[in-house]
Design a protein around this motif. Structure first.
Motif, PDB file in Angstrom:
ATOM      1  N   ALA A   1       8.385  16.664   7.247  1.00 45.94           N
ATOM      2  CA  ALA A   1       8.583  16.139   5.902  1.00 45.94           C
ATOM      3  C   ALA A   1       8.022  14.726   5.831  1.00 45.94           C
ATOM      4  N   ALA A   2       8.107  14.123   4.659  1.00 39.18           N
ATOM      5  CA  ALA A   2       7.695  12.739   4.491  1.00 39.18           C
ATOM      6  C   ALA A   2       8.783  11.804   5.016  1.00 39.18           C
ATOM      7  N   CYS A   3       8.457  10.548   5.127  1.00 35.21           N
ATOM      8  CA  CYS A   3       9.368   9.568   5.709  1.00 35.21           C
ATOM      9  C   CYS A   3      10.480   9.171   4.745  1.00 35.21           C
ATOM     10  N   SER A   4      11.667   8.899   5.294  1.00 41.64           N
ATOM     11  CA  SER A   4      12.804   8.385   4.530  1.00 41.64           C
ATOM     12  C   SER A   4      13.688   7.603   5.489  1.00 41.64           C
TER      13      SER A   4
ATOM     14  N   ARG B   1       0.863  -1.181   0.000  1.00 38.11           N
ATOM     15  CA  ARG B   1       0.000   0.000   0.000  1.00 38.11           C
ATOM     16  C   ARG B   1       0.898   1.230   0.000  1.00 38.11           C
ATOM     17  N   TRP B   2       0.358   2.324  -0.517  1.00 37.45           N
ATOM     18  CA  TRP B   2       1.119   3.566  -0.623  1.00 37.45           C
ATOM     19  C   TRP B   2       0.546   4.593   0.341  1.00 37.45           C
ATOM     20  N   LEU B   3       1.447   5.203   1.104  1.00 35.90           N
ATOM     21  CA  LEU B   3       1.048   6.129   2.164  1.00 35.90           C
ATOM     22  C   LEU B   3       1.545   7.541   1.875  1.00 35.90           C
ATOM     23  N   ASP B   4       0.787   8.502   2.331  1.00 32.43           N
ATOM     24  CA  ASP B   4       1.234   9.893   2.410  1.00 32.43           C
ATOM     25  C   ASP B   4       1.639  10.124   3.855  1.00 32.43           C
ATOM     26  N   THR B   5       2.947  10.217   4.112  1.00 32.10           N
ATOM     27  CA  THR B   5       3.440  10.266   5.495  1.00 32.10           C
ATOM     28  C   THR B   5       3.746  11.677   5.984  1.00 32.10           C
ATOM     29  N   LYS B   6       3.445  12.690   5.170  1.00 32.85           N
ATOM     30  CA  LYS B   6       3.627  14.072   5.615  1.00 32.85           C
ATOM     31  C   LYS B   6       2.381  14.510   6.366  1.00 32.85           C
ATOM     32  N   THR B   7       2.569  15.013   7.596  1.00 32.79           N
ATOM     33  CA  THR B   7       1.451  15.468   8.421  1.00 32.79           C
ATOM     34  C   THR B   7       1.747  16.862   8.955  1.00 32.79           C
ATOM     35  N   ASP B   8       0.755  17.459   9.607  1.00 31.67           N
ATOM     36  CA  ASP B   8       0.952  18.776  10.229  1.00 31.67           C
ATOM     37  C   ASP B   8       1.906  18.708  11.417  1.00 31.67           C
ATOM     38  N   SER B   9       2.106  17.512  11.958  1.00 28.08           N
ATOM     39  CA  SER B   9       2.970  17.349  13.129  1.00 28.08           C
ATOM     40  C   SER B   9       4.390  16.937  12.763  1.00 28.08           C
TER      41      SER B   9
ATOM     42  N   GLN C   1       0.598   2.184  -9.375  1.00 36.61           N
ATOM     43  CA  GLN C   1       0.403   2.721  -8.034  1.00 36.61           C
ATOM     44  C   GLN C   1       1.161   4.024  -7.839  1.00 36.61           C
ATOM     45  N   VAL C   2       2.375   4.098  -8.388  1.00 39.01           N
ATOM     46  CA  VAL C   2       3.165   5.315  -8.246  1.00 39.01           C
ATOM     47  C   VAL C   2       2.495   6.486  -8.956  1.00 39.01           C
ATOM     48  N   THR C   3       2.045   6.254 -10.179  1.00 40.66           N
ATOM     49  CA  THR C   3       1.518   7.349 -10.997  1.00 40.66           C
ATOM     50  C   THR C   3       0.054   7.675 -10.703  1.00 40.66           C
ATOM     51  N   SER C   4      -0.654   6.768 -10.021  1.00 40.26           N
ATOM     52  CA  SER C   4      -2.076   7.012  -9.770  1.00 40.26           C
ATOM     53  C   SER C   4      -2.312   8.131  -8.765  1.00 40.26           C
ATOM     54  N   GLY C   5      -1.357   8.335  -7.871  1.00 39.84           N
ATOM     55  CA  GLY C   5      -1.538   9.350  -6.838  1.00 39.84           C
ATOM     56  C   GLY C   5      -2.419   8.902  -5.695  1.00 39.84           C
ATOM     57  N   GLU C   6      -2.836   7.635  -5.703  1.00 41.62           N
ATOM     58  CA  GLU C   6      -3.687   7.122  -4.626  1.00 41.62           C
ATOM     59  C   GLU C   6      -2.824   6.852  -3.394  1.00 41.62           C
ATOM     60  N   ARG C   7      -3.083   7.582  -2.322  1.00 43.34           N
ATOM     61  CA  ARG C   7      -2.277   7.472  -1.110  1.00 43.34           C
ATOM     62  C   ARG C   7      -3.183   7.403   0.124  1.00 43.34           C
ATOM     63  N   VAL C   8      -2.782   6.602   1.071  1.00 46.68           N
ATOM     64  CA  VAL C   8      -3.480   6.540   2.362  1.00 46.68           C
ATOM     65  C   VAL C   8      -2.809   7.537   3.299  1.00 46.68           C
ATOM     66  N   LYS C   9      -3.565   8.443   3.834  1.00 47.98           N
ATOM     67  CA  LYS C   9      -3.024   9.479   4.715  1.00 47.98           C
ATOM     68  C   LYS C   9      -2.794   8.893   6.102  1.00 47.98           C
ATOM     69  N   VAL C  10      -1.561   9.016   6.599  1.00 43.92           N
ATOM     70  CA  VAL C  10      -1.286   8.501   7.943  1.00 43.92           C
ATOM     71  C   VAL C  10      -1.841   9.447   8.985  1.00 43.92           C
ATOM     72  N   LYS C  11      -2.034   8.924  10.183  1.00 49.14           N
ATOM     73  CA  LYS C  11      -2.522   9.708  11.314  1.00 49.14           C
ATOM     74  C   LYS C  11      -1.470   9.735  12.420  1.00 49.14           C
ATOM     75  N   ILE C  12      -1.638  10.630  13.346  1.00 51.06           N
ATOM     76  CA  ILE C  12      -0.746  10.720  14.504  1.00 51.06           C
ATOM     77  C   ILE C  12      -1.446  10.074  15.694  1.00 51.06           C
ATOM     78  N   ARG C  13      -0.760   9.141  16.350  1.00 55.68           N
ATOM     79  CA  ARG C  13      -1.346   8.530  17.540  1.00 55.68           C
ATOM     80  C   ARG C  13      -1.065   9.421  18.739  1.00 55.68           C
TER      81      ARG C  13
ATOM     82  N   ALA D   1      13.396   8.381   9.365  1.00 55.45           N
ATOM     83  CA  ALA D   1      13.768   9.781   9.566  1.00 55.45           C
ATOM     84  C   ALA D   1      12.867  10.635   8.689  1.00 55.45           C
ATOM     85  N   VAL D   2      12.561  11.829   9.152  1.00 49.99           N
ATOM     86  CA  VAL D   2      11.804  12.788   8.335  1.00 49.99           C
ATOM     87  C   VAL D   2      12.691  14.014   8.148  1.00 49.99           C
TER      88      VAL D   2
END
Length: 490
Positions: free
Chosen positions: A220-223, A209-217, A478-490, A237-238
């Motif tokens: 940056a995105a994950c790496s 699955r593809w995630l969007d790991t950038k959040t307001d908290s 999957q890469v080009t579709s732009g479909e991403r699951v937005k992560v949440k902050i616990r 690391a972000v």
């Protein structure tokens, strides 16, 4: 007529036989010098069943080579040609027969019509097996920009087979890396895509699955990833990566980060776990879980005005506890090696999977060792906390991007030792007492031709127990579709 035809065929056969015979050593001059070969495989230690150690003569005038390999426990192999080219099946049988023993090479080379027989050399065949399928790595032209068909590849280390997992030609204009299996198991895999439509791929038990790991908290995105041994968490690391170039200097490039934090992703719930200890004004980078999953190792440095103050970046090696049952972090971090106090920088820590060793990079500055000429590999014994440089594998150029095989007796690393520009992959063995063998360059069928014509650098190598199974077309979609699951902050 038939008689003349038979006579002609007989003459041709005789000429072919004489021609073949002339390609074998005839009255060679015996030398007391070791042969100059490329790659330098003299005195290395290899695992049984690894791809053949084919080699070329370093002397361009040598137009033919004849090699006889004998095992200390029996068996013999012969190669004759423009370079030493061993049959894969025969080589595998010979090395497996001589596991725990050695191979002796007798090399004759022909130059300007004359044969020379060189002093024999040996190669140790380790008793420690290397049963992992192969390696994954990124190949990238060192042009320091997206372009040139960046690719993530996998290589069967028991043959010369290399296959792409993802190439830039399939997803133009995007940069991708941080392809990380869980303790060499590619069923658990993560990879990051940067650029337009970027995202973080997380594969759990073979399901992607593809995630969007950038959040307001997070900044940056994950790496820069590392899996928890349970497969339930992945540390990242972000940050963002920047580059500065020098002119008229001994160094040509400095890679740096203006900020960096460490987070942990719960892959079961797509939630990011944060802690103030890993989100400070300092730069926390390159996380790695301990083999028991109870500790996160990472590097940390004080913020500097980079790139102007790039010489001041000194990373310490630190650790913080982690409770996998609750997803909670410890309240205090422990400094294992203090960078500013020792005037060094400690980065890219990688614990062996048996819990015995910590391997990491040491350089005079910076948090991206592959760009530091003086970066070396060091080893910490976790039983005693004693540390030492790995003089057996270090060179005058950068050593970095290291990872362990699943049994913790073999490791791979990248090195610029050949020309100071291109990273190549080397493998080495470590025994139970911490003794490390002379490393050997990743074998290729015709090594001189391959490496002299390859304008790619290798980075982020890692072992995989099995072949990585990826549907490239589906991955591209999957890469080009732009479909991403937005992560949440616990």
């Amino acid at each position: 007529m038939k008689r003349h035809t038979r006579l002609l065929l007989s003459v041709c056969s005789l000429l072919l036989l004489l021609s073949a015979c002339s390609r074998r050593p005839e009255h060679p001059q015996v030398s007391d010098r070791l042969p100059a070969i490329y790659p330098d495989y003299i005195g290395v230690t290899i695992p049984a069943g690894v791809a053949p150690l084919n080699f070329n003569m370093a002397d361009e005038r040598a137009d033919r080579v004849d090699v006889v390999v004998k095992g200390s426990k029996g068996g013999e192999l012969h190669a004759n040609g423009r370079f030493a080219d061993f049959d894969i099946a025969d080589w595998r049988a010979l090395t497996e027969q001589n596991a725990g023993g050695r191979l002796t090479f007798t090399v004759c080379a022909r130059s300007e019509g004359k044969w020379t027989q060189y002093k024999d050399f040996t190669v140790e065949v380790s008793a420690y097996p290397l049963d992992d399928y192969g390696l994954t790595y990124r190949r990238i032209p060192p042009g320091y920009e997206v372009g040139g068909n960046i690719g993530v590849y996998q290589r069967d280390i028991h043959s010369f087979d290399e296959t792409p997992l993802l190439q830039e030609s399939a997803v133009p204009g995007r940069c991708f890396n941080c392809h990380t299996p869980n303790r060499t198991d590619p069923r658990w895999l993560t990879m990051q895509i940067r650029g337009e439509g970027g995202g973080t791929m997380v594969q759990v038990d073979g399901v992607q699955r593809w995630l969007d790991t950038k959040t307001d908290s997070t900044k940056a995105a994950c790496s820069y990833a590392y899996w928890h041994p349970s497969g339930n968490y992945c540390a990242y690391a972000v940050n963002t990566v920047h580059q500065s170039f020098f002119t008229g200097a001994k160094s040509n490039l400095e890679v740096y980060h203006r900020f960096s934090d460490v987070v942990v992703l719960d892959v079961r719930s797509n939630e990011l776990l944060l802690t103030p200890q890993l989100q400070t004004a300092d730069l926390e980078i390159f996380p790695a879980f301990s083999p028991d999953g109870k500790t996160i190792y990472y590097s940390t440095s004080k913020p500097c005005d980079v790139p102007a103050e790039y010489l001041k970046v000194k990373c310490s090696l630190a650790a913080i506890s982690f409770d996998a049952a609750t997803g909670r972090f410890g309240t205090e971090a422990d400094t294992l090696l203090n960078g500013p106090a020792t005037d060094r920088s400690y980065t890219l820590v990688r614990p062996s999977y048996d819990g015995r060793w910590l391997m990491y990079c040491v350089s005079s500055r910076g948090n991206f060792p592959v760009s530091q000429k003086d970066a070396d590999l060091w080893l910490m014994d976790l039983r005693t906390r004693q540390t030492r440089p790995l003089g057996e594998v270090n060179s005058r150029q950068s050593e970095s991007f290291h990872n362990w095989a699943s049994d913790s007796h073999w490791f791979v690393f990248s090195s610029k030792r050949e020309d100071g520009l291109y990273t190549r992959l080397y493998l080495a063995c470590i025994d139970d007492n911490g003794r490390v063998s002379k490393p050997f360059l990743l074998p290729q069928r015709n090594p001189k031709k391959y490496y002299s014509s390859l304008f790619d650098a290798y980075n982020v190598p890692d072992f995989t127990k099995t072949k990585v199974c990826v549907d490239v077309r589906e991955l591209q979609r999957q890469v080009t579709s732009g479909e991403r699951v937005k992560v949440k902050i616990r």
